[in-house]
Design a protein around this motif. Structure first.
Motif, short mmCIF file in Angstrom:
data_model
loop_
_atom_site.label_atom_id
_atom_site.label_comp_id
_atom_site.label_asym_id
_atom_site.label_seq_id
_atom_site.Cartn_x
_atom_site.Cartn_y
_atom_site.Cartn_z
N GLY A 172 0.82 -1.21 0.00
CA GLY A 172 0.00 0.00 0.00
C GLY A 172 0.85 1.25 0.00
N ILE A 173 1.89 1.25 0.82
CA ILE A 173 2.82 2.38 0.88
C ILE A 173 3.49 2.57 -0.47
CG2 ILE A 173 4.97 3.21 1.92
CD1 ILE A 173 4.15 1.66 4.46
N LYS A 174 3.88 1.46 -1.10
CA LYS A 174 4.58 1.54 -2.38
C LYS A 174 3.68 2.08 -3.48
CE LYS A 174 8.54 0.91 -4.34
NZ LYS A 174 9.71 1.68 -3.89
N GLU A 175 2.42 1.70 -3.49
CA GLU A 175 1.50 2.26 -4.48
C GLU A 175 1.45 3.78 -4.37
OE1 GLU A 175 -2.00 -0.96 -5.59
OE2 GLU A 175 -2.37 0.52 -4.03
N THR A 176 1.32 4.26 -3.14
CA THR A 176 1.26 5.71 -2.92
C THR A 176 2.56 6.38 -3.32
OG1 THR A 176 -0.29 5.38 -1.09
CG2 THR A 176 0.85 7.49 -1.19
N GLU A 177 3.69 5.79 -2.93
CA GLU A 177 5.00 6.35 -3.27
C GLU A 177 5.18 6.44 -4.78
OE1 GLU A 177 7.74 4.84 0.52
OE2 GLU A 177 7.91 3.87 -1.44
N ASN A 178 4.78 5.40 -5.49
CA ASN A 178 4.99 5.37 -6.94
C ASN A 178 4.16 6.43 -7.65
OD1 ASN A 178 6.73 3.29 -6.52
ND2 ASN A 178 5.64 1.78 -7.75
N VAL A 179 2.99 6.72 -7.13
CA VAL A 179 2.17 7.79 -7.71
C VAL A 179 2.79 9.15 -7.41
CG1 VAL A 179 -0.06 8.96 -7.63
CG2 VAL A 179 0.03 6.46 -7.68
N GLU A 180 3.18 9.35 -6.16
CA GLU A 180 3.67 10.66 -5.74
C GLU A 180 5.01 11.02 -6.37
OE1 GLU A 180 3.67 10.45 -1.50
OE2 GLU A 180 1.51 10.85 -1.34
N LYS A 181 5.89 10.03 -6.56
CA LYS A 181 7.24 10.37 -7.03
C LYS A 181 7.26 10.84 -8.48
CE LYS A 181 9.01 5.83 -8.57
NZ LYS A 181 10.02 4.79 -8.30
N TYR A 182 6.18 10.57 -9.23
CA TYR A 182 6.13 11.02 -10.62
C TYR A 182 5.24 12.23 -10.84
CZ TYR A 182 8.68 6.83 -11.97
OH TYR A 182 9.65 5.87 -12.11
N GLU A 183 4.82 12.88 -9.77
CA GLU A 183 3.95 14.04 -9.92
C GLU A 183 4.63 15.16 -10.70
OE1 GLU A 183 0.72 14.91 -9.27
OE2 GLU A 183 0.51 12.74 -9.05
N GLU A 184 5.90 15.39 -10.41
CA GLU A 184 6.62 16.46 -11.11
C GLU A 184 6.81 16.10 -12.59
OE1 GLU A 184 10.48 19.38 -10.36
OE2 GLU A 184 10.27 17.52 -9.22
N LEU A 185 7.16 14.85 -12.86
CA LEU A 185 7.30 14.41 -14.25
C LEU A 185 5.96 14.49 -14.97
CD1 LEU A 185 9.07 13.17 -16.48
CD2 LEU A 185 8.41 10.91 -15.60
N LYS A 186 4.92 14.15 -14.28
CA LYS A 186 3.57 14.22 -14.85
C LYS A 186 3.25 15.63 -15.34
CE LYS A 186 -1.20 13.59 -13.21
NZ LYS A 186 -2.00 13.12 -12.05
N ARG A 187 3.55 16.62 -14.52
CA ARG A 187 3.31 18.01 -14.91
C ARG A 187 4.20 18.42 -16.09
NH1 ARG A 187 3.02 18.55 -9.19
NH2 ARG A 187 5.21 19.18 -9.11
N GLU A 188 5.44 17.96 -16.06
CA GLU A 188 6.38 18.31 -17.12
C GLU A 188 5.96 17.71 -18.47
OE1 GLU A 188 10.24 20.18 -18.14
OE2 GLU A 188 8.67 20.42 -16.63
N ILE A 189 5.53 16.46 -18.45
CA ILE A 189 5.08 15.81 -19.68
C ILE A 189 3.85 16.51 -20.25
CG2 ILE A 189 3.95 13.71 -20.54
CD1 ILE A 189 5.93 12.07 -18.93
N ARG A 190 2.94 16.86 -19.37
CA ARG A 190 1.74 17.57 -19.83
C ARG A 190 2.11 18.85 -20.58
NH1 ARG A 190 -3.58 17.47 -17.85
NH2 ARG A 190 -2.89 16.33 -15.99
N LYS A 191 3.15 19.52 -20.07
CA LYS A 191 3.55 20.80 -20.66
C LYS A 191 4.37 20.61 -21.93
CE LYS A 191 6.99 23.07 -18.90
NZ LYS A 191 7.86 23.86 -17.99
N ILE A 192 5.45 19.83 -21.87
CA ILE A 192 6.37 19.77 -23.01
C ILE A 192 5.86 18.88 -24.14
CG2 ILE A 192 8.38 20.30 -21.58
CD1 ILE A 192 9.16 17.40 -21.62
N TRP A 193 5.00 17.91 -23.83
CA TRP A 193 4.43 17.07 -24.87
C TRP A 193 3.02 17.50 -25.27
CZ3 TRP A 193 5.88 11.39 -23.06
CH2 TRP A 193 7.27 11.26 -23.10
N ALA A 194 2.53 18.55 -24.63
CA ALA A 194 1.19 19.09 -24.92
C ALA A 194 0.10 18.02 -24.79
CB ALA A 194 1.16 19.71 -26.32
#
Length: 249
Positions: A172-194
């Protein structure tokens, strides 16, 4: 230590599906016996030999020599096993997901998942799938190499998929960690890949078979069908290999 495994599992664990491997996993009897013994902490680790048998001078791990050698340490926490044995197990589970995605999007794949060798980039006019790919960003982002990234070109949607095989009490902890650790990348992809939509999808299977009550939901988001017992069996075979090699050394 009978019943210890069940007592250690958290409330996020699906206690029915966690045992599907025993009913449907088709493991050899000796492998089943090894894994059941591991679940109940009944294997002769240095921790057991020191605290119960009193036959060794130290409970520390025979491989790293830094932490007590209990089962959870051997199967998911020993730094001496991380770069090779844990990675091998992780990559085999991830390979199933990649193979299924290639089938869904009609991309080149092997006949069977265990023959499948993922390419770093594979694509068609409609979709691109990245495997263990370091994503270029406009600024420094620590976590920018997910296991799998699916880009739906026409829909302008992206799925960041991260696979993990942790100790069972940490799924359960790992599921949460895996989602949270890519939040910054998620925002970056949304921006640079439109992209119009970017989501992080964790696929987590415990080293001894535990799965969360959210796993079906995560798999459904990928649009594929994967038998949970296949993921469990694949993780198990990696864990059994680790235990045999570690305890015989």
């Amino acid at each position: 230590m009978y019943g210890q495994y069940n007592r250690d599992l958290g409330k996020e664990v699906d206690r029915e599906k966690t045992w599907w491997w025993l009913k449907k996993g088709d493991l050899k009897p000796e492998t089943e016996a090894l894994l059941c013994a591991a679940q109940e902490q009944a294997l002769r680790t240095n921790y057991v030999k020191f605290h119960i048998d009193r036959t060794v001078e130290s409970p520390l791990c025979r491989l790293c020599g830094e932490k007590e050698e209990h089962i959870t340490h051997l199967i998911s926490e020993c730094k001496k096993l991380a770069q090779k044995e844990y990675k091998r197990r992780h990559d085999n589970v991830a390979r199933i997901v990649h193979w299924k995605l290639c089938g869904l999007y009609q991309l080149e794949k092997a006949e069977e998942w265990y023959e499948h060798q993922p390419n770093g980039v594979i694509e068609s006019d409609n979709v691109k799938i990245l495997w263990d790919f370091n994503i270029q960003c406009d600024h420094v982002i620590e976590c920018r190499r997910p296991d799998i990234v699916v880009v739906l070109k026409k829909e302008k949607e992206c799925k960041i998929i991260d696979i993990a095989v942790p100790g069972d009490c940490r799924i359960g902890i790992k599921e949460t960690e895996n989602v949270e650790k890519y939040e910054e990348l998620k925002r970056e992809i949304r921006k640079i890949w439109a992209m119009k939509k970017v989501e992080v999808i964790p696929i987590v299977v415990g080293a001894l078979g535990a799965v969360s009550n959210k796993l079906d939901k995560w798999i459904e988001k990928l649009g594929i069908h994967i038998r949970i017992e296949l993921l469990q069996k694949t993780a198990f075979l990696g864990t059994a290999r680790i235990l045999r090699r570690s305890l015989e050394s």
